[in-house]
Write a protein that holds these residues in place. Sequence first.
Motif, PDB file in Angstrom:
ATOM      1  N   SER A  42      55.827  35.151  86.345  1.00  0.00           N
ATOM      2  CA  SER A  42      55.018  35.233  84.845  1.00  0.00           C
ATOM      3  C   SER A  42      56.600  34.496  84.336  1.00  0.00           C
ATOM      4  N   GLY A  43      57.982  34.454  84.353  1.00  0.00           N
ATOM      5  CA  GLY A  43      59.635  33.922  84.188  1.00  0.00           C
ATOM      6  C   GLY A  43      59.593  35.106  83.341  1.00  0.00           C
ATOM      7  N   LEU A  44      59.686  36.162  84.031  1.00  0.00           N
ATOM      8  CA  LEU A  44      61.242  37.726  84.104  1.00  0.00           C
ATOM      9  C   LEU A  44      59.932  37.401  82.385  1.00  0.00           C
ATOM     10  N   TYR A  45      58.634  37.603  82.785  1.00  0.00           N
ATOM     11  CA  TYR A  45      57.500  38.430  81.753  1.00  0.00           C
ATOM     12  C   TYR A  45      57.507  37.255  80.379  1.00  0.00           C
ATOM     13  N   PHE A  46      57.603  36.566  80.815  1.00  0.00           N
ATOM     14  CA  PHE A  46      57.247  34.891  79.709  1.00  0.00           C
ATOM     15  C   PHE A  46      59.025  34.602  78.478  1.00  0.00           C
ATOM     16  N   ILE A  47      59.662  35.241  78.916  1.00  0.00           N
ATOM     17  CA  ILE A  47      61.371  34.939  78.899  1.00  0.00           C
ATOM     18  C   ILE A  47      60.973  33.518  78.872  1.00  0.00           C
ATOM     19  N   TYR A  48      60.803  33.258  79.602  1.00  0.00           N
ATOM     20  CA  TYR A  48      61.046  31.598  80.160  1.00  0.00           C
ATOM     21  C   TYR A  48      60.030  31.520  80.799  1.00  0.00           C
ATOM     22  N   PRO A  49      60.188  29.723  80.210  1.00  0.00           N
ATOM     23  CA  PRO A  49      58.816  29.373  80.123  1.00  0.00           C
ATOM     24  C   PRO A  49      58.454  28.601  81.532  1.00  0.00           C
ATOM     25  N   ARG A  50      58.750  29.424  82.521  1.00  0.00           N
ATOM     26  CA  ARG A  50      58.016  29.318  83.891  1.00  0.00           C
ATOM     27  C   ARG A  50      58.702  30.240  84.484  1.00  0.00           C
ATOM     28  N   GLY A  51      57.909  30.540  86.075  1.00  0.00           N
ATOM     29  CA  GLY A  51      58.732  30.905  86.837  1.00  0.00           C
ATOM     30  C   GLY A  51      59.811  30.366  87.403  1.00  0.00           C
ATOM     31  N   TYR A  52      61.052  30.783  87.391  1.00  0.00           N
ATOM     32  CA  TYR A  52      62.338  30.322  88.392  1.00  0.00           C
ATOM     33  C   TYR A  52      62.591  30.494  89.192  1.00  0.00           C
ATOM     34  N   ARG A  53      61.496  31.180  89.865  1.00  0.00           N
ATOM     35  CA  ARG A  53      61.323  32.021  91.476  1.00  0.00           C
ATOM     36  C   ARG A  53      60.185  31.660  91.860  1.00  0.00           C
ATOM     37  N   VAL A  54      59.422  31.146  92.773  1.00  0.00           N
ATOM     38  CA  VAL A  54      58.961  31.194  93.778  1.00  0.00           C
ATOM     39  C   VAL A  54      57.610  32.401  94.011  1.00  0.00           C
ATOM     40  N   PHE A  55      56.464  32.370  93.514  1.00  0.00           N
ATOM     41  CA  PHE A  55      55.793  33.293  93.956  1.00  0.00           C
ATOM     42  C   PHE A  55      55.260  32.904  94.816  1.00  0.00           C
ATOM     43  N   ASP A  56      55.359  34.027  96.469  1.00  0.00           N
ATOM     44  CA  ASP A  56      54.985  33.740  96.959  1.00  0.00           C
ATOM     45  C   ASP A  56      53.928  34.506  98.131  1.00  0.00           C
ATOM     46  N   ILE A  73      66.272  39.236  90.703  1.00  0.00           N
ATOM     47  CA  ILE A  73      65.734  38.260  90.065  1.00  0.00           C
ATOM     48  C   ILE A  73      66.686  37.423  89.118  1.00  0.00           C
ATOM     49  N   LEU A  74      67.832  38.079  89.726  1.00  0.00           N
ATOM     50  CA  LEU A  74      69.500  37.484  89.746  1.00  0.00           C
ATOM     51  C   LEU A  74      70.087  36.306  90.700  1.00  0.00           C
ATOM     52  N   PRO A  75      70.607  35.866  90.024  1.00  0.00           N
ATOM     53  CA  PRO A  75      71.371  35.280  88.925  1.00  0.00           C
ATOM     54  C   PRO A  75      70.498  34.645  87.998  1.00  0.00           C
ATOM     55  N   LEU A  76      69.906  35.129  86.628  1.00  0.00           N
ATOM     56  CA  LEU A  76      69.271  34.870  85.613  1.00  0.00           C
ATOM     57  C   LEU A  76      70.163  33.181  85.182  1.00  0.00           C
ATOM     58  N   PRO A  77      68.742  32.140  85.378  1.00  0.00           N
ATOM     59  CA  PRO A  77      69.012  30.271  84.876  1.00  0.00           C
ATOM     60  C   PRO A  77      69.066  30.627  82.860  1.00  0.00           C
ATOM     61  N   SER A  78      69.565  29.329  83.089  1.00  0.00           N
ATOM     62  CA  SER A  78      69.077  29.279  80.883  1.00  0.00           C
ATOM     63  C   SER A  78      68.116  28.599  80.425  1.00  0.00           C
TER      64      SER A  78
END
Length: 380
Positions: free
Chosen positions: A156-170, A60-65
């Motif tokens: 889930s974008g860190l359990y929907f904290i983010y509007p979309r996934g910031y990493r790829v579900f692969d 999960i890290l680093p966390l983007p804005s």
Amino acid sequence: MSTFSYAIKMAIILFPIVALIFTIPYIIYQYHKYGSISSYRSIIVYSFLLYLMTAYFLVILPLPSIETVSQMTTPSYNLIPFHFISEILSLSSFSASDFATYFPTLQNPSVYESLFNIILTVPFGIYLHYYFEFDFKKTAFYAFCLTLFFELTQLSGLYFIYPRGYRVFDVDDLILNTLGGIIGYFLAFIPLKILPTRKEIDEEAKEKAKSVSILKRSMTFLIDFFLYSIFLIATIYLVHKYLTNSFFLKIGIGILWTMFYYLILPNILKGRTLGMKFFHLKFYSDKKIIWYRIVNYYFWKLFIYVFLPIFLLIIGYVLWKNNNISTTFFEYYEIVLAALTLMMYLIALLKRIFGMPLSYEKISHMSIISSMENLEKSQE
């Protein structure tokens, strides 16, 4: 590499906090199930906890804005199996017949990423096979479940904290991480050869359970006091709210509940309080254990280590207040009394460490011993 080192550093920094939260439930569970805490087991369990934290932070890290993630237009998932192979081939000049292309291909970032996904879950497979004694199918299944959890966390974008996934579900990560767990399963033969087995750890714990450690006594006291206090507070609250505000009635309830919990209940539970039953301890005496012998045990315990120091302090205070002794003498008296009390506690601690009976146990002919042997017999 900086991303990896940052995630590992954060796991190490936060591990003491997580370990502290985890410790009390861990101690309670270990004492309840095994009657003692094995040093080998503790090292394995806490290292496993650190590994899981590190693996999670690497995912999960680093966390983007949130603003950065909301502006992303890259794909959020890949559902094509083994896409990483075509990606490696397209970004390198690899040729199976040309050995000169092998080393440059290994330096490809896609190769590093694939190897990382395998290595990430290798320790997981080792732990599952070595300590938890999972078979091949179970290890592969749990490795897949761990990987799926990581991938859904990303999707889930860190359990929907983010509007979309910031990493790829692969889907390739699912394959490679599961493969890593399987490799770990086969590599578990190394700790199985050089470290004690789970059975040996359990046997060591059962052997240690025959003695009653200071920590075990302390946990028993805390569990008993917690249960005693919860019921007492709840009863007094209900009486106050629905019956009467009588101070003497509340005192009476307190006395009756104290007598029941610490005197009558041990007779019902064959010489044990609820805390002692939970941690497999019991009162022991060369005579029949009845309520007045338990009273004798608690009285001398409290008298020697609580009431006597307080009583001596009160006497000194009264003498000083009535001008029978000087302020200087009273100050020295307090220091000497504190030193003697501390020495008495220290001697009691040393006696506990070396398994020697304390004075109140000798006077009351009562002590606390382990009942793990009875438990083992009942389980056979």
